[in-house]
Write a protein that holds these residues in place. Structure first.
Motif, PDB file in Angstrom:
ATOM      1  N   ARG A 133     -39.205  -6.309   9.234  1.00 45.03           N
ATOM      2  CA  ARG A 133     -38.585  -6.983   8.091  1.00 45.03           C
ATOM      3  C   ARG A 133     -37.907  -8.294   8.501  1.00 45.03           C
ATOM      4  NH1 ARG A 133     -35.001  -1.833   6.271  1.00 45.03           N
ATOM      5  NH2 ARG A 133     -36.527  -0.212   6.823  1.00 45.03           N
ATOM      6  N   LEU A 134     -37.874  -8.582   9.783  1.00 46.56           N
ATOM      7  CA  LEU A 134     -37.200  -9.783  10.277  1.00 46.56           C
ATOM      8  C   LEU A 134     -38.201 -10.922  10.465  1.00 46.56           C
ATOM      9  CD1 LEU A 134     -34.892  -8.174  13.006  1.00 46.56           C
ATOM     10  CD2 LEU A 134     -34.272  -8.820  10.675  1.00 46.56           C
ATOM     11  N   PRO A 135     -37.751 -12.174  10.304  1.00 42.18           N
ATOM     12  CA  PRO A 135     -38.651 -13.336  10.502  1.00 42.18           C
ATOM     13  C   PRO A 135     -38.830 -13.637  11.985  1.00 42.18           C
ATOM     14  CG  PRO A 135     -36.464 -14.101   9.906  1.00 42.18           C
ATOM     15  CD  PRO A 135     -36.403 -12.596   9.863  1.00 42.18           C
ATOM     16  N   LEU A 136     -39.508 -12.741  12.704  1.00 44.89           N
ATOM     17  CA  LEU A 136     -39.609 -12.870  14.158  1.00 44.89           C
ATOM     18  C   LEU A 136     -40.246 -14.188  14.578  1.00 44.89           C
ATOM     19  CD1 LEU A 136     -40.702  -9.263  15.239  1.00 44.89           C
ATOM     20  CD2 LEU A 136     -38.395 -10.196  14.996  1.00 44.89           C
TER      21      LEU A 136
ATOM     22  N   PRO B  98     -31.596 -18.950  13.264  1.00 47.91           N
ATOM     23  CA  PRO B  98     -30.678 -17.975  13.875  1.00 47.91           C
ATOM     24  C   PRO B  98     -31.031 -16.563  13.434  1.00 47.91           C
ATOM     25  CG  PRO B  98     -29.608 -19.053  12.035  1.00 47.91           C
ATOM     26  CD  PRO B  98     -30.946 -19.745  12.200  1.00 47.91           C
ATOM     27  N   HIS B  99     -30.588 -15.607  14.214  1.00 45.00           N
ATOM     28  CA  HIS B  99     -30.761 -14.192  13.834  1.00 45.00           C
ATOM     29  C   HIS B  99     -30.127 -13.996  12.459  1.00 45.00           C
ATOM     30  CE1 HIS B  99     -30.292  -9.862  13.743  1.00 45.00           C
ATOM     31  NE2 HIS B  99     -30.933  -9.726  14.897  1.00 45.00           N
ATOM     32  N   PRO B 100     -30.876 -13.438  11.482  1.00 46.01           N
ATOM     33  CA  PRO B 100     -30.342 -13.375  10.110  1.00 46.01           C
ATOM     34  C   PRO B 100     -29.101 -12.522   9.954  1.00 46.01           C
ATOM     35  CG  PRO B 100     -32.389 -12.115  10.307  1.00 46.01           C
ATOM     36  CD  PRO B 100     -32.229 -12.884  11.578  1.00 46.01           C
ATOM     37  N   TYR B 101     -28.858 -11.581  10.870  1.00 49.92           N
ATOM     38  CA  TYR B 101     -27.672 -10.730  10.782  1.00 49.92           C
ATOM     39  C   TYR B 101     -26.530 -11.279  11.614  1.00 49.92           C
ATOM     40  CZ  TYR B 101     -24.801  -6.470  11.033  1.00 49.92           C
ATOM     41  OH  TYR B 101     -23.778  -5.566  10.962  1.00 49.92           O
TER      42      TYR B 101
ATOM     43  N   ASP C   8     -35.970  -1.784  16.873  1.00 45.48           N
ATOM     44  CA  ASP C   8     -36.513  -0.718  16.043  1.00 45.48           C
ATOM     45  C   ASP C   8     -37.859  -1.157  15.482  1.00 45.48           C
ATOM     46  OD1 ASP C   8     -36.774   0.512  13.085  1.00 45.48           O
ATOM     47  OD2 ASP C   8     -35.711   1.903  14.390  1.00 45.48           O
ATOM     48  N   PRO C   9     -38.951  -0.461  15.818  1.00 44.49           N
ATOM     49  CA  PRO C   9     -40.282  -0.904  15.385  1.00 44.49           C
ATOM     50  C   PRO C   9     -40.413  -1.075  13.872  1.00 44.49           C
ATOM     51  CG  PRO C   9     -40.477   0.810  17.059  1.00 44.49           C
ATOM     52  CD  PRO C   9     -39.029   0.735  16.688  1.00 44.49           C
ATOM     53  N   GLU C  10     -39.739  -0.213  13.112  1.00 43.62           N
ATOM     54  CA  GLU C  10     -39.853  -0.319  11.658  1.00 43.62           C
ATOM     55  C   GLU C  10     -39.014  -1.468  11.117  1.00 43.62           C
ATOM     56  OE1 GLU C  10     -38.937   2.345   7.631  1.00 43.62           O
ATOM     57  OE2 GLU C  10     -38.881   3.278   9.614  1.00 43.62           O
TER      58      GLU C  10
END
Length: 628
Positions: free
Chosen positions: A66-69, A10-13, A60-62
């Motif tokens: 940091r996300l586990p895409l 799942p999306h971590p946020y 956001d490119p930056e």
């Protein structure tokens, strides 16, 4: 947050919202079958803002780095594109939001309506995300969200090269999407079963129930199986509301009882139930909890200082509430947050409700909101020391207009020049503009006429006082100008001697008019469309029929020897000290300046497109900047 489901994490946020994320990712990819405009809506507390934040992380490119895409469902991940423009509507007027968009794209426009045409003329696709429309406006009750939809979002949605995603209250959805061609817009209602996320609510509850490091661990938090069972019950009861889940967990974790509820009816199905069940869990009357929260539900801006909150609790209850206030951490704690808005280490702490939907619930239960706001307004006025607005708490000074507006008392307040000078211009202007014009007195109309310049320049109180002093003289209210000089105790950079309504003046000069007896009379010579006007320089006395040729103008030698120097631009003037090169005053005008002249003894004559006026520049303001 949890183990992967269906092979994907799942999306971590967000911990869910897969269906909505797929739709938003398709919109961001600009696929031919994707809508150009998406309206995100839902009931208060349905998680619109939280969802947008999670989606923008992916855009956001930056941040997306940091996300586990690789672990996420590919259909929920938008393509790697430049970040969209994200002008938040929170706290802004429709005009401010429009100009914010113009500034972002570097658009040249003279009027707000021209911004969207200029955006359309860029010749490329632009992506705009507008969050927090429900929080638009510096004053809560002025109807700014509807103006944002009408004046900003509708033109954006109608601009063919703009891809728009907006978070909009449900009652305004039709106004935004109703006029767009079929296939252009998609409405995502987070309360609709198609977009609801019951599993996500369970995951949210499960995550929130995890004990924090070092905190007491009730059995239902430390035992994974008990936590899962309770999370499922909380999710079932909450329906489609992440806020209800959050409040249920916060209530349980602050309750002195260590056992989980054995009956699901002891878990809330709405924000209102969350309030009442929490009070009963602590053995308190639900009305007491609502009394503690009412001042926060009616508050403006970023929240209430603690001392004012306690004062207003007592005022609204009509009795001493020191007992409940002493226990307020446990009783009100799950619904309140404290913060320091300045972010600079200031000790000033404000209290506000955890979510605006809590305020909606409290206000809906009040028998008479207008009466409650009247009580608040009276209590705030009593908190102004000796009715000196310079000494008032910043909350009182800047937000009493919002309270008196909802109480129907604002016109009576708009007679005090001290308030005009010391209150923050943006919220005061918004409140005054919400009053019907026929209810405003002459001082309020003067304030409203000058408010655009006040909000544009954002000058401090002394400079606001200088601007208003001149405006009162211009509008024939010398007693208010005198009050600024006298009662307010302000050391202004000038005194306005007179003002003359005379549009079209193209030139001014100062000089002296010989008299048969006595010294020459200082005069101003004004070149107007109707002919040359001669006006007393220091006082408004009419010198009568005078031949302009009789006026003795200043020689170049006299100007060069004068201690003051004048420089000007299209809408500003500066007065300098010749010897020290210090700036004694800077005057900024709301209308173009057409002419100006300065006498050797420091009397400035200024003509704008609408009027002419004379100001005596004082000598103790070197280095200060003012507006007029």
């Amino acid at each position: 947050m949890t183990a992967p489901t269906n092979g994907y994490a799942p999306h971590p946020y967000l911990g869910g919202r897969t269906a909505v994320l797929r739709a938003l990712a398709a919109w961001r990819s600009d696929r031919p079958d994707a809508p150009r405009v998406i309206i995100l809506t839902g009931s208060p507390g349905s998680g619109r803002s939280h969802l947008l934040t999670g989606f923008l992380m992916l855009c956001d490119p930056e941040f997306r780095g940091r996300l586990p895409l690789a672990d996420l469902d590919p259909s929920t991940v938008p393509p790697d594109l430049p970040a969209p423009a994200v002008p938040s509507a929170a706290g802004l007027t429709a005009a401010q939001l429009g100009w914010l968009i113009a500034d972002h794209y570097g658009l040249r426009a003279g009027r707000l309506e021209e911004v969207y045409a200029a955006l359309g003329a860029l010749g490329r696709t632009e992506t705009v995300v507008v969050p927090d429309v429900d929080r638009a406006g510096p004053v809560r009750t002025t109807g700014e969200p509807a103006r944002v939809v009408r004046e900003v979002l509708r033109p954006l949605a109608a601009t063919a090269n703009v891809r728009l995603l907006a978070d909009v209250p449900r009652e305004l959805v039709t106004e935004l999407g109703g006029e767009l061609p079929p296939g252009t817009v998609q409405i995502i209602d987070l309360d609709d079963p198609q977009w609801a996320d019951p599993r996500g609510l369970v995951l949210q509850a499960y995550a929130l129930l995890r004990p924090e490091s070092g905190a007491p661990e009730p059995p239902f938090a430390s035992d994974a199986a008990a936590r899962r069972t309770l999370a499922e019950a909380i999710g079932r009861r909450a329906g489609t509301s992440p806020l209800t889940v959050q409040l249920a967990v916060r209530s349980l974790l602050t309750s002195p009882r260590s056992a989980a509820p054995y009956d699901e009816t002891l878990l809330p199905s709405s924000v209102g139930e969350a309030l009442d069940l929490h009070a009963r869990r602590l053995g308190a009357d639900p009305r007491t909890l609502r009394q503690l929260l009412t001042p926060l539900a009616l508050a403006e801006g970023d929240g209430l200082p603690v001392a004012l909150w306690t004062r207003l609790v007592n005022a609204l209850a009509g009795k001493d509430m020191s007992g409940p206030l002493a226990d307020s951490d446990a009783l009100a704690g799950p619904f309140v947050e404290s913060h320091r808005p300045d972010g600079n280490g200031s000790a000033r702490t404000l209290l506000r409700l955890l979510h605006p939907a809590i305020g909606d619930e409290i206000r809906a239960g009040l028998p008479n909101v207008r009466a409650a706001q009247t009580q608040i307004a009276m209590a705030l006025l009593e908190a102004v020391p000796d009715q000196d607005w310079s000494r008032a708490d910043p909350y009182v000074r800047d937000h009493i207009a919002g309270h008196t507006l909802e109480a129907g008392l604002l016109p009576q307040l708009l007679t005090d020049p001290g308030l005009f000078v010391h209150a923050a211009p943006v919220p005061l202007r918004a409140a005054v503009e919400a009053v019907p014009a026929e209810e405003l007195g002459a001082p309020a109309r003067t304030y409203l006429r000058t408010a655009a310049l006040l909000t544009r320049t954002q000058v401090p109180a002394l400079q606001r006082a200088a601007l208003l002093e001149t405006a009162f003289v211009e509008d024939g209210l010398p007693e208010y100008a005198d009050a600024i000089h006298g009662r307010l105790g302000l050391d202004l950079p000038w005194q306005t001697l007179w003002s003359l309504s005379a549009p079209g003046i193209s030139a001014v000069s100062v000089g002296r008019l010989p008299r048969p007896e006595g010294p020459d009379a200082p005069v101003a010579v004004l070149a107007a469309p109707t002919g040359t006007l001669i006006h007393g320089l220091v006082d408004p006395d009419d010198p009568g029929e005078t031949d302009p040729a009789q006026v003795l103008t200043l020689s170049e030698e006299a100007r060069a020897a004068a201690p003051l120097v004048l420089s000007r631009g299209a809408d500003y003037l500066r007065v300098w000290d010749r010897a020290t090169e210090d700036i004694m005053a800077t005057l900024v005008s709301g209308t173009p300046i057409t002419a100006a002249d300065l006498s050797p003894d420091g009397i400035l004559v200024v003509a704008t497109e609408r009027a002419a006026k004379a100001l005596r520049i004082t000598g103790q303001h070197r280095g200060r900047t003012s507006s007029v």
